[in-house]
Design a protein around this motif. Sequence first.
Motif, PDB file in Angstrom:
ATOM      1  N   TYR A 253       0.829  -1.205   0.000  1.00 54.53           N
ATOM      2  CA  TYR A 253       0.000   0.000   0.000  1.00 54.53           C
ATOM      3  C   TYR A 253       0.867   1.259   0.000  1.00 54.53           C
ATOM      4  N   PHE A 254       0.200   2.390  -0.177  1.00 49.82           N
ATOM      5  CA  PHE A 254       0.906   3.679  -0.258  1.00 49.82           C
ATOM      6  C   PHE A 254       0.654   4.474   1.026  1.00 49.82           C
ATOM      7  N   PRO A 255       1.703   4.967   1.666  1.00 50.26           N
ATOM      8  CA  PRO A 255       1.526   5.688   2.928  1.00 50.26           C
ATOM      9  C   PRO A 255       0.780   6.998   2.700  1.00 50.26           C
ATOM     10  N   PRO A 256      -0.194   7.306   3.572  1.00 49.87           N
ATOM     11  CA  PRO A 256      -0.992   8.529   3.387  1.00 49.87           C
ATOM     12  C   PRO A 256      -0.319   9.780   3.934  1.00 49.87           C
ATOM     13  N   ASP A 257       0.810   9.614   4.616  1.00 46.02           N
ATOM     14  CA  ASP A 257       1.428  10.776   5.270  1.00 46.02           C
ATOM     15  C   ASP A 257       2.705  11.233   4.561  1.00 46.02           C
ATOM     16  N   ILE A 258       2.898  10.777   3.342  1.00 47.25           N
ATOM     17  CA  ILE A 258       4.071  11.208   2.566  1.00 47.25           C
ATOM     18  C   ILE A 258       3.597  11.905   1.299  1.00 47.25           C
ATOM     19  N   LEU A 259       4.248  13.017   0.988  1.00 46.42           N
ATOM     20  CA  LEU A 259       3.964  13.751  -0.248  1.00 46.42           C
ATOM     21  C   LEU A 259       5.027  13.372  -1.283  1.00 46.42           C
ATOM     22  N   TYR A 260       4.576  12.846  -2.411  1.00 43.81           N
ATOM     23  CA  TYR A 260       5.473  12.474  -3.507  1.00 43.81           C
ATOM     24  C   TYR A 260       5.416  13.586  -4.551  1.00 43.81           C
ATOM     25  N   ARG A 261       6.568  14.094  -4.918  1.00 42.15           N
ATOM     26  CA  ARG A 261       6.587  15.287  -5.784  1.00 42.15           C
ATOM     27  C   ARG A 261       7.595  15.116  -6.927  1.00 42.15           C
ATOM     28  N   PHE A 262       7.135  15.464  -8.132  1.00 38.71           N
ATOM     29  CA  PHE A 262       8.057  15.663  -9.256  1.00 38.71           C
ATOM     30  C   PHE A 262       8.284  17.157  -9.383  1.00 38.71           C
ATOM     31  N   GLU A 263       9.552  17.581  -9.375  1.00 42.35           N
ATOM     32  CA  GLU A 263       9.889  18.973  -9.643  1.00 42.35           C
ATOM     33  C   GLU A 263      10.395  19.044 -11.085  1.00 42.35           C
ATOM     34  N   ILE A 264       9.777  19.923 -11.867  1.00 46.40           N
ATOM     35  CA  ILE A 264      10.153  20.059 -13.269  1.00 46.40           C
ATOM     36  C   ILE A 264      10.812  21.421 -13.482  1.00 46.40           C
ATOM     37  N   GLU A 265      12.001  21.408 -14.041  1.00 48.88           N
ATOM     38  CA  GLU A 265      12.724  22.646 -14.347  1.00 48.88           C
ATOM     39  C   GLU A 265      12.661  22.828 -15.861  1.00 48.88           C
ATOM     40  N   ASN A 266      12.113  23.947 -16.325  1.00 49.09           N
ATOM     41  CA  ASN A 266      11.954  24.083 -17.784  1.00 49.09           C
ATOM     42  C   ASN A 266      12.334  25.457 -18.331  1.00 49.09           C
ATOM     43  N   THR A 267      13.131  26.214 -17.544  1.00 48.65           N
ATOM     44  CA  THR A 267      13.556  27.530 -18.037  1.00 48.65           C
ATOM     45  C   THR A 267      15.067  27.618 -18.233  1.00 48.65           C
ATOM     46  N   GLY A 268      15.786  26.552 -17.913  1.00 46.34           N
ATOM     47  CA  GLY A 268      17.219  26.532 -18.161  1.00 46.34           C
ATOM     48  C   GLY A 268      18.068  26.976 -16.987  1.00 46.34           C
TER      49      GLY A 268
END
Length: 418
Positions: free
Chosen positions: A84-99
């Motif tokens: 299962y997936f823990p409900p108390d963790i935030l999973y985040r993708f950070e996208i850099e797109n300006t160089g």
Amino acid sequence: MFHLRLKKISGATLMLALTFVTAVAPLLQVKAADHAESTSVAKDPGADLGDTFAFLNPNDNTKVVLAMTFDGFLVPSQNLNLGYFPPDILYRFEIENTGDVIPDLFIDVTFTPQTSRTVPQTATFVMSRRRGTVPSPLLGRVRFTAPTTVSNFTPAGAPFVVTTDPASGISFFAGLTDDPFYFDIVAFGRFVASVNAGTPDPTRLQRSRDSFAGYNIHTIALEVPAVLLRGSGGNIIGVNAVTLRQRNAERQNNGQVITSGDYVQVDRGGVPAVNTALIPFPRKNEFNAATPQDDANGVFANSIVATLNTFGTNQTNIAILASVAVATGDYLRLNLGTPNMSQGFGERITTTNYTGFPNGRRLGDDTIDVLLYFISNQALLMGDNVNSNEVPLTNTFPFFGRTHVPQENPTVDDRTRN
Ligand SMILES: [Ca+2]
Ligand SMILES: [Ca+2]
Ligand SMILES: [Ca+2]
Ligand SMILES: [Ca+2]
């Protein structure tokens, strides 16, 4: 095989190779690309990222597949209890797109608590841009919910559940999958030990046993129209995966844990093996808590260069590796304009028209061999003799290999290859 290849290379190259291997004793600590690499995450599996992937869908290059894996080395018999997936963790993708090094887009995924071993959890997907950036006509704020894939013990395994948000065209998957990372930890350790003992024995690298075979890992995978990720930096985007927990957790007498406060980063992962292989042990927790801006500001540069110097890496290749993971931050950078028709299996960085890691990272890319190639001043091509995953990838999103399930036949062993 490694032994034969050693015979064919020149004496000077052999010396370089052996010098390199002698010097890489610290790599004995390599657990995986990023699995359990620091004490701050090794006993916090739900927040312990394994690998980050970013590649153009080989069937449709207008779409980008982003994925992060975490909480790995799950044996199939524990698919229900640990899947299962823990409900108390935030999973985040950070996208850099300006160089530059500042992330511009954030994709946050959270999960509702598990209420039954057989009922999907609900994931909430939120994609937003950094405050102060120029609003895109294509992207305001995307928010939708989607069910997780619940594993089971059926021989075929549970089919992957993919949810597509009609408004944005983004597809979502979260569930247990085969771990696509492959590496023979044991053989490499034994070979380094033989070198350290003064009796280099290349046959130790001929086990061809994938230490990750047969195990499942938690996967969050997204398929995002490239047009939503592209910024003023043109076709180049950077991807960094992070896990965050709230600052406070208060354990109650009734068994509940109440969390509060702002979010604090627990782990991060862009380019594979940076923390595992290049950051010295005393700084690994610090690295996981740091940011790409810290990387670009040189916070870890001296430590990384010192490690590469120990490996015997020359300035040319230090510069290459620094350009990938230090100068503009530890982002996995993908060129959205480079066509990709493959999942990467069987390809090497020297293969004609190779389009994989360090251009993003495909599920099939042999990242260990690519990193060793540069660390060894482009002398070592053979890597660890594990050249592909133990099960096939799937042909459509999320592309990961099927979830491993317990064997039905008592005479058939499982796939683990320790
Ligand atoms: Ca990790
Ligand atoms: Ca930026
Ligand atoms: Ca695998
Ligand atoms: Ca390999």
